[in-house]
Design an enzyme around this catalytic site. Sequence first.
Site, PDB file in Angstrom:
ATOM      1  N   GLY A  43      -4.752 -24.841  11.863  1.00  0.00           N
ATOM      2  CA  GLY A  43      -5.468 -24.999  13.121  1.00  0.00           C
ATOM      3  C   GLY A  43      -5.292 -23.785  14.021  1.00  0.00           C
ATOM      4  O   GLY A  43      -5.284 -22.643  13.560  1.00  0.00           O
ATOM      5  N   THR A 103     -11.418   9.716  -0.629  1.00  0.00           N
ATOM      6  CA  THR A 103     -12.476   9.253   0.274  1.00  0.00           C
ATOM      7  C   THR A 103     -12.676  10.234   1.421  1.00  0.00           C
ATOM      8  O   THR A 103     -11.712  10.784   1.964  1.00  0.00           O
ATOM      9  CB  THR A 103     -12.104   7.875   0.827  1.00  0.00           C
ATOM     10  OG1 THR A 103     -12.019   6.956  -0.251  1.00  0.00           O
ATOM     11  CG2 THR A 103     -13.136   7.384   1.831  1.00  0.00           C
ATOM     12  N   SER A 111       0.823  -1.204   0.000  1.00  0.00           N
ATOM     13  CA  SER A 111       0.000   0.000   0.000  1.00  0.00           C
ATOM     14  C   SER A 111       0.854   1.249   0.000  1.00  0.00           C
ATOM     15  O   SER A 111       0.527   2.239  -0.678  1.00  0.00           O
ATOM     16  CB  SER A 111      -0.938   0.003   1.213  1.00  0.00           C
ATOM     17  OG  SER A 111      -1.904  -1.016   1.119  1.00  0.00           O
ATOM     18  N   GLU A 139     -10.366   1.196  -2.729  1.00  0.00           N
ATOM     19  CA  GLU A 139     -10.243   1.340  -4.184  1.00  0.00           C
ATOM     20  C   GLU A 139     -11.297   0.531  -4.936  1.00  0.00           C
ATOM     21  O   GLU A 139     -11.038  -0.069  -5.972  1.00  0.00           O
ATOM     22  CB  GLU A 139      -8.813   0.999  -4.633  1.00  0.00           C
ATOM     23  CG  GLU A 139      -7.803   1.954  -4.010  1.00  0.00           C
ATOM     24  CD  GLU A 139      -6.383   1.715  -4.453  1.00  0.00           C
ATOM     25  OE1 GLU A 139      -6.182   1.285  -5.595  1.00  0.00           O
ATOM     26  OE2 GLU A 139      -5.473   1.969  -3.648  1.00  0.00           O
ATOM     27  N   GLY A 140     -12.506   0.556  -4.380  1.00  0.00           N
ATOM     28  CA  GLY A 140     -13.644  -0.107  -4.999  1.00  0.00           C
ATOM     29  C   GLY A 140     -14.056  -1.336  -4.237  1.00  0.00           C
ATOM     30  O   GLY A 140     -13.339  -2.328  -4.209  1.00  0.00           O
ATOM     31  N   SER A 156     -17.951   5.299  -1.770  1.00  0.00           N
ATOM     32  CA  SER A 156     -18.106   4.780  -3.121  1.00  0.00           C
ATOM     33  C   SER A 156     -18.718   5.773  -4.098  1.00  0.00           C
ATOM     34  O   SER A 156     -18.742   5.516  -5.305  1.00  0.00           O
ATOM     35  CB  SER A 156     -18.965   3.506  -3.093  1.00  0.00           C
ATOM     36  OG  SER A 156     -18.316   2.482  -2.378  1.00  0.00           O
TER      37      SER A 156
END
Length: 390
Positions: free
Chosen positions: A345, A138, A97, A369-370, A144
Amino acid sequence: MSPFLPTDPLGLDELLTAEDRAVRDTVRGWAADRVLPHVAEWYESGELPAIRELARELGSLGALGMSLTGYGCAGASAVQYGLACLELEAADSGIRSLVSVQGSLAMYAIWKYGSEEQKQRWLPGMAAGELIGCFGLTEPDVGSDPAAMRTYAKRDGTDWVLTGRKMWITNGSVAAVAVVWAQTDEGIRGFAVPTDSAGFSAPEIKHKWSLRASVTSELVMDDVRLPADAVLPGVTGLKGPLGCLSHARYGIIWGSMGAARASFESALDYARTREQFGKPIGGFQLTQAKLADMALELHKGILLAHHLGRRMDAGTLRPEQISFGKLNNVREAIEICRTARTILGANGISLEYPVMRHATNLESVLTYEGTVEMHQLVLGKALTGLDAFR
């Protein structure tokens, strides 16, 4: 006939050039040396204390703005950039990222839409990792539907005055420049905002349970005064930020397969050595079925990424195809991580193994990003010709 390799069952290495493999191996070696020994500690503490040092090292590798040309950028192919993303995310999604936001969002926006003066001011230092960038789209109440953003820039004489907030911004608290998208009387515009501007702040977001080895921030703009030349002159409207997002989503298509590969290989190694009922658990049919299904989805995803990379290099990759790749690969990567956890486990939840760390990171990658739903609707519209967004 070449032997069957559990790590490359389809022989996908044969699709790569010698230069492709050299790029991949260089990034893999760097991640093994500089990230893997420390990332569990960073994740547990919720910090990335070495971010500036890591950025400079990534710059020296040519990994920042890797597929861009000029201004100190490496000019690598899309496939080579994708391979780098895969290897970085095999270490941790937070590191990929860092690179994606720096190169595919902040640098790409300036490179694609900026003036020559803006490019000269910011890109060489960003390519070297001396300057870190972030990308503000954002908002706290707008995710969105970026057309509904509330951040606003108004003209005041020859200046711009920028007011608003952005949320979930990778690199925000350490950035020297923020590419911020805002409403204006002329439509949505992008601004290259020096983060030392009066009225700008970037408080770090804490208490995350995903992407913990990553700097995530809020951007607050309180009447930030910017000169006329802060606006990116090359674009007006949503096609600007959405074009940047397409470039970054492409890296996710590859990167998610890195997280999946790390989890699959951890489960495969564990299955060969962990004994129950007198033999390794990899010798039981149910475990082999899980490993087979994981290998299928992992290597189909890598093949898909490679195909889309070749299309990007040829200039024929469409946004709908990027949605196809992100939707499939991130969704399958999460399932691979969850299945790997069942093979390990109780050990699967321990930071001694990478599986749960990758699984929780991918929950963020699935959203940013969607979201799944947005990419489903992009594909639905492309398939039917009918718009279900409104």
